[in-house]
Design a protein around this motif. Structure first.
Motif, PDB file in Angstrom:
ATOM      1  N   SER A   1       7.159 -12.247 -16.952  1.00 26.94           N
ATOM      2  CA  SER A   1       6.437 -13.218 -16.098  1.00 26.94           C
ATOM      3  C   SER A   1       5.120 -13.796 -17.147  1.00 26.94           C
ATOM      4  O   SER A   1       4.309 -14.680 -16.586  1.00 26.94           O
ATOM      5  N   LEU A   2       4.547 -12.715 -17.794  1.00 25.03           N
ATOM      6  CA  LEU A   2       3.201 -12.870 -18.372  1.00 25.03           C
ATOM      7  C   LEU A   2       3.427 -12.694 -20.069  1.00 25.03           C
ATOM      8  O   LEU A   2       4.034 -11.607 -20.415  1.00 25.03           O
TER       9      LEU A   2
ATOM     10  N   HIS B   1      -3.719 -16.477 -21.754  1.00 21.97           N
ATOM     11  CA  HIS B   1      -2.583 -15.962 -20.884  1.00 21.97           C
ATOM     12  C   HIS B   1      -1.628 -17.017 -20.649  1.00 21.97           C
ATOM     13  O   HIS B   1      -1.815 -18.072 -20.286  1.00 21.97           O
TER      14      HIS B   1
ATOM     15  N   SER C   1       1.738 -18.072 -18.332  1.00 21.71           N
ATOM     16  CA  SER C   1       2.571 -17.671 -17.269  1.00 21.71           C
ATOM     17  C   SER C   1       3.622 -18.829 -16.929  1.00 21.71           C
ATOM     18  O   SER C   1       3.213 -19.844 -17.731  1.00 21.71           O
TER      19      SER C   1
ATOM     20  N   ASN D   1      -0.756 -22.276 -19.882  1.00 21.69           N
ATOM     21  CA  ASN D   1      -1.797 -21.350 -20.697  1.00 21.69           C
ATOM     22  C   ASN D   1      -3.294 -21.288 -19.716  1.00 21.69           C
ATOM     23  O   ASN D   1      -3.382 -22.365 -18.967  1.00 21.69           O
TER      24      ASN D   1
ATOM     25  N   THR E   1      -6.016 -19.315 -13.093  1.00 24.57           N
ATOM     26  CA  THR E   1      -5.093 -18.346 -12.768  1.00 24.57           C
ATOM     27  C   THR E   1      -3.858 -18.255 -13.390  1.00 24.57           C
ATOM     28  O   THR E   1      -3.404 -19.558 -13.495  1.00 24.57           O
ATOM     29  N   PRO E   2      -3.032 -17.385 -13.595  1.00 24.53           N
ATOM     30  CA  PRO E   2      -1.628 -17.584 -13.756  1.00 24.53           C
ATOM     31  C   PRO E   2      -0.961 -18.098 -12.530  1.00 24.53           C
ATOM     32  O   PRO E   2      -1.756 -18.379 -11.429  1.00 24.53           O
ATOM     33  N   THR E   3       0.072 -18.131 -12.580  1.00 22.76           N
ATOM     34  CA  THR E   3       0.814 -19.435 -11.654  1.00 22.76           C
ATOM     35  C   THR E   3       1.163 -19.014 -10.203  1.00 22.76           C
ATOM     36  O   THR E   3       1.633 -19.495  -9.358  1.00 22.76           O
TER      37      THR E   3
ATOM     38  N   VAL F   1       1.924 -12.615 -10.545  1.00 23.98           N
ATOM     39  CA  VAL F   1       1.390 -12.613 -11.900  1.00 23.98           C
ATOM     40  C   VAL F   1      -0.092 -12.446 -12.331  1.00 23.98           C
ATOM     41  O   VAL F   1      -0.415 -11.802 -13.144  1.00 23.98           O
ATOM     42  N   SER F   2      -1.052 -12.978 -11.406  1.00 24.87           N
ATOM     43  CA  SER F   2      -2.105 -12.657 -11.390  1.00 24.87           C
ATOM     44  C   SER F   2      -2.539 -11.340 -11.202  1.00 24.87           C
ATOM     45  O   SER F   2      -3.464 -10.759 -12.191  1.00 24.87           O
TER      46      SER F   2
ATOM     47  N   LEU G   1      -1.898  -9.691 -14.542  1.00 26.28           N
ATOM     48  CA  LEU G   1      -2.860  -9.689 -15.512  1.00 26.28           C
ATOM     49  C   LEU G   1      -4.113  -9.020 -15.236  1.00 26.28           C
ATOM     50  O   LEU G   1      -4.778  -8.263 -16.184  1.00 26.28           O
TER      51      LEU G   1
ATOM     52  N   ASP H   1      -1.064 -24.773 -11.645  1.00 26.25           N
ATOM     53  CA  ASP H   1      -0.851 -24.061 -12.811  1.00 26.25           C
ATOM     54  C   ASP H   1      -2.406 -23.615 -13.117  1.00 26.25           C
ATOM     55  O   ASP H   1      -2.566 -23.002 -14.032  1.00 26.25           O
TER      56      ASP H   1
END
Length: 246
Positions: free
Chosen positions: A32-33, A45, A47, A60, A75-77, A81-82, A85, A108
């Motif tokens: 996922s990352l 990063h 995702s 990105n 942020t990640p999606t 996943v955040s 990270l 995103d």
């Protein structure tokens, strides 16, 4: 040409290439990352977002690290996943996330914002982003700014700045002068990319907005687009040309 000088030149080039390869190394990867280092203090990063029109899309964001402090841009999606990270930053880099900034109001950029809020991490976005996110029913950053916001991590300055409409009405870019790294977000396209999603775009001003970015930050070395591979200033030129034709 002097042989010793030639050998020195070749060795110097080899060392530069090795350093560049190290700086662009993949430092973390899961399903996922993905995290890739692009300079001493800057990472990308990546995702993934499942979209109706474009399928599974790699998205990105940027991470800036200095000592035991970190800033995240987009942020990640997702919240999950955040959290992944954030845990990597804490465990691998022994650093605390001091803030997160969304470069515009789409998923995103904001899809994992609640994970940061749950940890008490302050969030930022332009006043335009706060307004559009609220109207769209998205998570809303806590702190707004009008045209420019400067964060500092030790000796490193990070500039988030609005130059005009393009991919969205609120898109900002982020520049790290000491690293000469620009995070263009979805305002900037990777080489040979299509125009992508235009549902919230202002195609008529897009090229002029990117020209403003290029003029303001004349010493850019690395450009990180919202999707796809990082490159140099040629990504700005490509984006300008792409939307001049529209």
């Amino acid at each position: 040409m002097n042989l010793r000088f030639l050998i020195g030149l070749l060795l110097s080039g080899l060392i530069r290439n090795l350093l560049f390869a190290q700086q662009n190394a993949l430092v973390y990867q899961s399903e996922s990352l993905q995290i890739e280092q692009v300079s001493e203090h800057v990472f990308i990063h990546v995702s993934y977002l499942q979209t109706q029109d474009f399928g599974k899309v790699a998205c990105n964001g940027m991470l800036v690290l200095e000592g035991n402090e970190a800033l995240i841009f987009d942020t990640p999606t997702s919240n999950e996943v955040s959290e992944e990270l954030i845990r990597w930053i804490e465990a691998d880099k022994k650093a605390m996330v001091k803030g997160v900034l969304a470069t515009h109001f789409h998923d995103d950029c904001l899809g994992g914002l609640e994970a940061f809020h749950a940890r008490g991490i302050p969030s930022f976005g332009s006043d335009r982003t706060l307004d559009l996110a609220q109207k769209a029913g998205e998570a809303v950053p806590q702190h707004g700014f009008s045209e420019e916001l400067i964060h500092e991590l030790g000796e490193i300055k990070v500039i988030s700045k609005y130059f005009g409409e393009g991919h969205t009405r609120d898109n900002v870019v982020v520049y790290v002068p000491s690293e000469r790294v620009l995070f263009g977000g979805c305002l900037i396209k990777e080489l040979n990319a299509s125009v992508g999603y235009l549902g919230d775009a202002n195609v008529g001003t897009w090229s002029e907005t990117v020209r403003g970015v290029k003029a303001a930050f004349g010493d850019i070395k690395t450009v990180i687009p919202g999707h796809g591979k990082a490159g140099g200033v040629e990504l700005l030129d490509y984006t300008i040309q792409l939307f001049m034709e529209k």
